[in-house]
Every structure is written in structure tokens, then in C-alpha cells.
Design a protein around this motif. Structure first.
Motif, mmCIF file in Angstrom:
data_model
loop_
_atom_site.group_PDB
_atom_site.id
_atom_site.type_symbol
_atom_site.label_atom_id
_atom_site.label_comp_id
_atom_site.label_asym_id
_atom_site.label_seq_id
_atom_site.Cartn_x
_atom_site.Cartn_y
_atom_site.Cartn_z
ATOM 1 N N GLU A 329 -3.489 5.898 7.852
ATOM 2 C CA GLU A 329 -3.049 7.280 8.105
ATOM 3 C C GLU A 329 -1.754 7.607 7.374
ATOM 4 O OE1 GLU A 329 -3.737 4.951 10.308
ATOM 5 O OE2 GLU A 329 -4.599 5.711 12.167
ATOM 6 N N ASP A 330 -0.981 6.573 7.013
ATOM 7 C CA ASP A 330 0.317 6.794 6.382
ATOM 8 C C ASP A 330 0.232 6.903 4.865
ATOM 9 O OD1 ASP A 330 1.404 6.658 8.888
ATOM 10 O OD2 ASP A 330 2.169 4.625 8.688
ATOM 11 N N ILE A 331 -0.910 6.522 4.277
ATOM 12 C CA ILE A 331 -0.979 6.410 2.815
ATOM 13 C C ILE A 331 -0.770 7.763 2.133
ATOM 14 C CG2 ILE A 331 -2.517 5.889 0.872
ATOM 15 C CD1 ILE A 331 -3.681 3.618 2.523
ATOM 16 N N TYR A 332 -1.421 8.821 2.642
ATOM 17 C CA TYR A 332 -1.277 10.121 1.988
ATOM 18 C C TYR A 332 0.185 10.599 2.031
ATOM 19 C CZ TYR A 332 -1.741 14.991 0.762
ATOM 20 O OH TYR A 332 -1.571 16.203 0.145
ATOM 21 N N GLU A 371 3.784 -2.036 -3.643
ATOM 22 C CA GLU A 371 2.770 -1.850 -4.688
ATOM 23 C C GLU A 371 2.475 -0.368 -4.890
ATOM 24 O OE1 GLU A 371 -1.868 -3.087 -5.750
ATOM 25 O OE2 GLU A 371 -1.028 -3.580 -3.788
ATOM 26 N N LEU A 372 2.356 0.374 -3.797
ATOM 27 C CA LEU A 372 2.082 1.810 -3.883
ATOM 28 C C LEU A 372 3.228 2.533 -4.587
ATOM 29 C CD1 LEU A 372 0.472 4.360 -3.184
ATOM 30 C CD2 LEU A 372 1.537 4.338 -0.934
ATOM 31 N N ASN A 374 5.506 1.299 -6.700
ATOM 32 C CA ASN A 374 5.566 0.921 -8.107
ATOM 33 C C ASN A 374 4.442 1.579 -8.907
ATOM 34 O OD1 ASN A 374 7.754 -0.677 -7.532
ATOM 35 N ND2 ASN A 374 6.620 -2.587 -7.480
ATOM 36 N N LEU A 375 3.250 1.678 -8.298
ATOM 37 C CA LEU A 375 2.121 2.307 -8.981
ATOM 38 C C LEU A 375 2.403 3.782 -9.262
ATOM 39 C CD1 LEU A 375 -0.846 2.410 -9.975
ATOM 40 C CD2 LEU A 375 -1.480 2.955 -7.620
ATOM 41 N N ILE A 376 2.918 4.484 -8.267
ATOM 42 C CA ILE A 376 3.173 5.919 -8.442
ATOM 43 C C ILE A 376 4.247 6.152 -9.503
ATOM 44 C CG2 ILE A 376 4.084 7.979 -7.297
ATOM 45 C CD1 ILE A 376 2.566 7.132 -4.806
ATOM 46 N N GLU A 377 5.288 5.322 -9.514
ATOM 47 C CA GLU A 377 6.309 5.471 -10.552
ATOM 48 C C GLU A 377 5.691 5.255 -11.931
ATOM 49 O OE1 GLU A 377 10.849 4.074 -11.654
ATOM 50 O OE2 GLU A 377 9.694 2.870 -10.225
ATOM 51 N N ARG A 378 4.826 4.232 -12.049
ATOM 52 C CA ARG A 378 4.181 3.959 -13.332
ATOM 53 C C ARG A 378 3.313 5.139 -13.764
ATOM 54 N NH1 ARG A 378 -0.485 -0.276 -13.253
ATOM 55 N NH2 ARG A 378 1.015 -1.263 -11.864
#
Length: 470
Positions: A329-332, A371-372, A374-378
Motif C-alpha cells: 500500500e505504501d509503494i505508490y 532500491e526503489l 535509487n531506481l527512481i533517481e536513475r
């Protein structure tokens, strides 16, 4: 007769130049005979420079990229392609062959329609959808209690329970050990404990026990007097524990603490005093201890890798932080939080396509929140469009490669062993092709071109196999 031909030529030129589409006419070898006058606006070249040149040559120069005429000459049928020109335009090009009585191509007429504005409207629409979804989420968030504190996003009930415990414990001086997988945000929670305590105006000193060489542990934690050992600073050094006086000492990865240092730390916790290396006097220290680990300390105690007495000294208030896969539920909310953060940092305006968000919700996130983030920054830094599509995600590409390999190695024997009928096998192969095209293409029109089907057929098949269309 010559006058009639001249009139026909003028009529043809008039039709071509009056058209809203960009029209190019070539002969059977791909040599440009005529081109619309506004070709410079579309292709960056005036029509006079195109006439007399080969479409194959123009394709190599990326003027026609790709050349629809070249495709028509190769396939000997009507062809439709998407082009991206040197001027940045997005073009839908349709090539139509004209045959003589011997079925030889004598002319190719191509019509190119500028879709740049439509593409921009599509992107604006997708961005508006993303904003609406975010606003709906924010409204829902405002209806409840505060659910985002710094980099902590709290939506699921498990995290709300953890946060309530953190707030209760923060007001005390009780020792806390934060438990959880790597990347769940233990450091963030340690800072939250400090910032909500009465020590919030005092230092928050953090040390990663896994990053310090064993030989330097004692001097780093306790400090040393001038000349205490060879190579020591002649002025001496204040230890990390002393720096935390009146504040909070955060020992991250405490499971990496050497056994001999564990004994000395236990003594500090019991006596609330330290003695520097080479010193004879002890000094009182007042600090609140917060520890964190991704290891099972109880199991380490049984193995003799962690002292039992120190374990019970630390384990006053254990707080387990759940992994990201257990708090879907927190991912979005986390995606929106990190997107906003990195859009501000890099002065961009990136946003996730709905299919990319769905893919993130389904992913297991072994590296958790780290991981989330770092992925979004990339993705914010490397994405060449404002929209971040699901095929930009590295784990989608990896799954796609795995699935492609599985399809390539499928055989009749596999279908027979599974007891599939011919109809079942055909449907499974059809579904695999649709899934592959769905991952590779951004629209159902692109999927139709890739699969050699009509767009309406693609939409029907996607619905049949319950594959979300775009």
C-alpha cells in the motif's frame, strides 16, 4: 498533347502542394520525383534538394528515418511506419505502390502526417492522469492522520503500528534495536526516534559497524590520548561515543561488531562512562542508544558470534520494520514522494505511466525502499521522455528476456507433455506474442504494426487474454 501534359503536371503540383499531408513521389528505383513545398518544415530539407536523390541515401542521412518508400519497394505492398525526423517531428508515413501491367512498381506515393501535436497531447493527457491519481491519493491522505514524515511513508496498517510504537518509545530513553532487511529505512527511523525525543537539539551520531576495520574499532568508538600508539594524532582524538554526549548514538549493522568490542561496549552501557586508549581516567557520558541490524541476533548468540548479555542489554525495545513487499500500500506514495524529490533536484518533470506503476506494485523489491529510491533517481536522470514507461524498468526488461528465452525453447513435446490440445497450444503461443509486443511497444498501434494485425484486432485479443492495453 504537350499542352495537356503541362496542364496535368500543373494539376498534380497543385494537388500535392494543397494537401495538408507531406507528399513525396518516387520512381520504381526510389528516386524522388516530386516533394511537397513544406518539406523543409517536416524533414529539414527543401523539396528542391530532395528531388533527384535516392530514398536509400536519404535514409542513411536520417532525413527519412525509416524510409517508408524503401519498405514499399522491398515488400511490394502498402506500408505504414512511424518516423522521427531530424527536426524533432513525429510522423505517420504511408507508402502506396503503383504497378504497371507487368506488376512492376513504377511509382511510390508516400503521405506523411505530422503527429507531433497529437503525441504532445497524449503525453499531456498521461501527465494529467498521473496528477489526478496523485491528487486523489493526497486527498485521501489528508482525510486520515499524518502519513508522511520526511522519507517515511506510512499507509499500510503494519507501518502505522510501527510508527505509533516509534512515537511512544521516542519520549523515553529506552534502548531500541531496529530490525529488518537491508534497505527498509532503519536509519530513517533512527533519526525519527531522535527528532521526536527530548534530545532532538543535541547531536545524532551515526556509525556503521560494518564499515570500520577491526583494528580501528576501539580508537573510533572510545578515542585515544596523544601518543597512545604509533601513528596516533599528536593531539589525540575524541571517540564517537563521547561525541554523542547528551544526544543519540546510532550503531547501524551492530551484528558486525567484533566480540572484543562487544565486551567494552557492554561495559560502557552499564557504567555510562568511557576510558580513552592510553588514558587512565574514565569520563561520564550520557547518550541514548539506538541499534540496527538485518541479522538474526538470537541465532548469532546461539552460534557464539554475539554476546548474550549484550543482546539482552540491546533488546529492550525491538522494533521490526517490514519489507517493502509486505507493505504494498505504501509503494505508490513512495514513488510519488521520490519522484517529487528528484524532479526538484534535477529540475525535471518526469512522471510514471500507469502501466509502470502497476509493474512497480507487482515487483518484490528485494532491495526495499533503498532500491526503489535509487531506481527512481536513475529513471529521472536517464529517461529521454517525461513519461517513464513500464519497459524502462530494469526488472521488466529482465523478465522480458527470461520470457523470450522460454518461448524460443518451447516445442511440440512441451505442449504434448502438458496435455494441451491444438487450440490450447495456439492460444498460448498467441498470448506469448501479445505479451512480448505489449512489453516492447508503447501503443496498440505499434503493437499492431509489430504483429502484422489491425489495431482493432490487437485490442480484442488483449481483452480476450486480460492483458492491460495502453
Amino acid at each position: 498533347m504537350t499542352e495537356e501534359l503541362e496542364i496535368l503536371k500543373l494539376e498534380l503540383e497543385g494537388i500535392i502542394n494543397a494537401s495538408n499531408d507531406n507528399i513525396v513521389v518516387t520512381d520504381g528505383q526510389g528516386i524522388v520525383l516530386r516533394a511537397i513545398r513544406n518539406s523543409e518544415e517536416i524533414y529539414g530539407e527543401v523539396s528542391s534538394t530532395l528531388v533527384g536523390r535516392s530514398v536509400f541515401e536519404l535514409e542513411k542521412e536520417n532525413i527519412f528515418s525509416p524510409s517508408v518508400t524503401a519498405r514499399v519497394l522491398k515488400e511490394k505492398k502498402e506500408v505504414q511506419v512511424m518516423q522521427k525526423t531530424r527536426t524533432g517531428k513525429v510522423i505517420m508515413a504511408t507508402g502506396i505502390p503503383i504497378f504497371d501491367k507487368q506488376k512492376n512498381i513504377i511509382r511510390v506515393i508516400s503521405f506523411s502526417h505530422n503527429l507531433t501535436e497529437i503525441q504532445k497531447l497524449k503525453e499531456d493527457y498521461e501527465q494529467l492522469q498521473s496528477k489526478m491519481k496523485r491528487y486523489e491519493s493526497e486527498i485521501e491522505e489528508l482525510r486520515g492522520k499524518e502519513t508522511k514524515i520526511g522519507d517515511i511513508v506510512i499507509e499500510c496498517k503494519t507501518m502505522q503500528t510501527v510508527w505509533e510504537l516509534v512515537n511512544r518509545v521516542a519520549r523515553s530513553d529506552a534502548t531500541v534495536v531496529l530490525l529488518g532487511e537491508s534497505g527498509v529505512g532503519k536509519t530513517v527511523f533512527a533519526r525519527a526516534l531522535h527528532n521526536r525525543s527530548e534530545r532532538k537539539k543535541e547531536p545524532f551520531i551515526e556509525i556503521n559497524c560494518g564499515a570500520i576495520p577491526t583494528s580501528l574499532f576501539e580508537s573510533e568508538l572510545f578515542g585515544y590520548e596523544p601518543g597512545a600508539f604509533t601513528g596516533a594524532n599528536h593531539k589525540g582524538k575524541i571517540g564517537i561515543i563521547e561525541l554523542a554526549h547528551k544526544g543519540t548514538l546510532f550503531l547501524d549493522e551492530i551484528g558486525e561488531l567484533p566480540l572484543d568490542i562487544q565486551v567494552k561496549l557492554l561495559k560502557v552501557l552499564q557504567e555510562k562512562s568511557i576510558t580513552k586508549i592510553g588514558g587512565g581516567r574514565s569520563k561520564k557520558v550520557d547518550f541514548r542508544l539506538v541499534a540496527a541490524t538485518n541479522q538474526d541476533l538470537e541465532y548469532m548468540v546461539k552460534q557464539g558470534k554475539f554476546r548474550e548479555d549484550l543482546f539482552y542489554r540491546l533488546n529492550v525495545v525491538p522494533i521490526h520494520i517490514p519489507s517493502l513487499r509486505k507493505r504494498k500500500e505504501d509503494i505508490y506514495q513512495l514513488i510519488e514522494h521520490f519522484l517529487s524529490k528528484f524532479n526538484r533536484k534535477y529540475q525535471t518533470n518526469k512522471f510514471f505511466h500507469a502501466a509502470a506503476i502497476d509493474a512497480c506494485l507487482e515487483y518484490e523489491w528485494p532491495g526495499n525502499v533503498r532500491e526503489l529510491e535509487n531506481l527512481i533517481e536513475r529513471l529521472v536522470v536517464t529517461s529521454d521522455t517525461n513519461t517513464i514507461y513500464h519497459d524502462n524498468l530494469p526488472f521488466i526488461q529482465k523478465n522480458q528476456q527470461n520470457n523470450d528465452t522460454e518461448v524460443e525453447w518451447s516445442s511440440l513435446t512441451v505442449f504434448e507433455e502438458r496435455g494441451l490440445t491444438l487450440q490450447d497450444a495456439l492460444e498460448e503461443v498467441e498470448k506469448c506474442w501479445l505479451l512480448r509486443a505489449y512489453r516492447q511497444c508503447k501503443t496498440t498501434y505499434e503493437m499492431a504494426e509489430t504483429l502484422g494485425l489491425s489495431q482493432a484486432t490487437v485490442v480484442r485479443r488483449l481483452k480476450k487474454y486480460n492483458i492491460n492495453s495502453k
